[in-house]
Design an enzyme around this catalytic site. Structure first.
Site: not given
Ligand code: NAD
Length: 283
Positions: A166, A179
């Protein structure tokens, strides 16, 4: 969905954690469109299955599996099922991750007086369990699936792991110390693992998404009525391209890093996909 270019992932088994979510379901579809057999893992199996069904309905190979990235046994069960349904893992995308309100301060800066104000969650009120939850989900939730699925990969000529870091890994954002620290650990672990596996066929890389409007950050970016919060304004001000990313804009880097023909000599890197955020000093 459109992918920017096609790479050959024919017969590759791709395991993706957090694939019930926004970004990883998109990555799942992209690798499926390149010929991969995709296992979508999520603690929320309904979400994983729904995303897998949507991909399969377009004629690609995808299956949903229940797996908690923090429970070894749950990963073992999913792994066994994947071995029998699709085959051994060639590519792992460690996508499960996120933040928790209990590990988030209310204010960006601590001010004298906050200590006496019980309505404000200051640094001193951060909940240990909340902080541990965030560290575990992001870091342990990457380590355990890697331990489980990299066993399949160590004997292969070409295999690949992709972690999700991130912007917080470069410079921490206000309010979200856990985070930020956890994603910093992911960038560091990506380098460590790349070196550790360098005598095998496994390459280990990461992407660092900038700001994408998804479920995860909805409450931070938009008010309940859908209008942008002041924080959203600050994010856009700090993003030279002056906009949020579209999830599909991650796919070029993902496909590039996963494909051995495209990035065979690249391991241990983290690509920022951020509209210039991490390059901009603000002046
Ligand atoms: P999201 O919340 O849409 O998806 C995350 C998924 O992880 C969910 O479906 C949730 O059920 C699952 N999850 C949570 N805990 C879990 C566990 N213990 N075991 C298995 N599954 C589990 O998030 P996203 O925005 O698609 O993000 C995906 C990745 O990208 C994450 O690592 C997030 O930190 C990272 N990220 C996102 C952004 C953004 O802007 N959305 C930016 C930087 C990094």
């Amino acid at each position: 969905m459109k992918i920017p270019f096609q790479v050959n992932l024919e017969n590759k088994v791709v395991v993706i954690t957090g694939a019930g979510g926004v970004l990883c379901s998109m990555m799942a579809e992209a690798v499926a469109m390149c010929g991969a057999k995709v296992a979508l893992l999520d603690r929320n199996v309904q979400a994983a299955q729904a995303n897998a069904d949507a991909i399969a309905a377009k004629g690609y190979i995808a299956k949903g599996y229940e797996a908690n990235v923090l429970e070894k046994e749950s990963l073992e069960v999913a792994h066994k099922a994947i071995l029998s349904d699709l085959g051994s893992c060639d590519i792992l995308i460690n996508g499960a991750g996120g933040n928790n309100p209990k590990a988030t301060t209310d204010k960006e800066y601590f001010e004298i007086g906050d200590l006496e104000n019980s309505d404000i969650k200051s640094f001193f009120d951060l909940d240990q369990a909340g902080v541990e939850f965030v560290f575990n989900l992001n870091f342990i939730g990457t380590l355990l699936p890697t331990q489980e699925f990299a066993k399949d990969m160590v004997l292969k000529k070409h295999a690949s792991i992709l972690n999700i870091s991130s912007m917080n890994a470069y410079t921490p954002l206000t309010k979200i110390p856990a985070y930020s620290g956890a994603k910093s650990a992911i960038s560091n672990f990506t380098q460590w693992l790349a070196v550790h596996f360098s005598k095998t066929g496994i390459r280990v890389n990461a992407i660092a998404p900038g700001f994408f409007a998804t479920k995860q950050n909805q409450a931070l970016l938009f008010n309940e009525d859908g209008t942008p919060t002041p924080r959203t304004g600050k994010i856009l001000e700090a993003t030279p391209m002056r906009r949020f990313g579209e999830a599909e804009e991650l796919l070029g880097s993902v496909l590039f890093l996963l494909n051995d023909e495209a990035s065979s000599f690249i391991t241990g890197v983290c690509i920022p996909i951020d509209g210039g955020f991490s390059a901009y000093a603000g002046v």
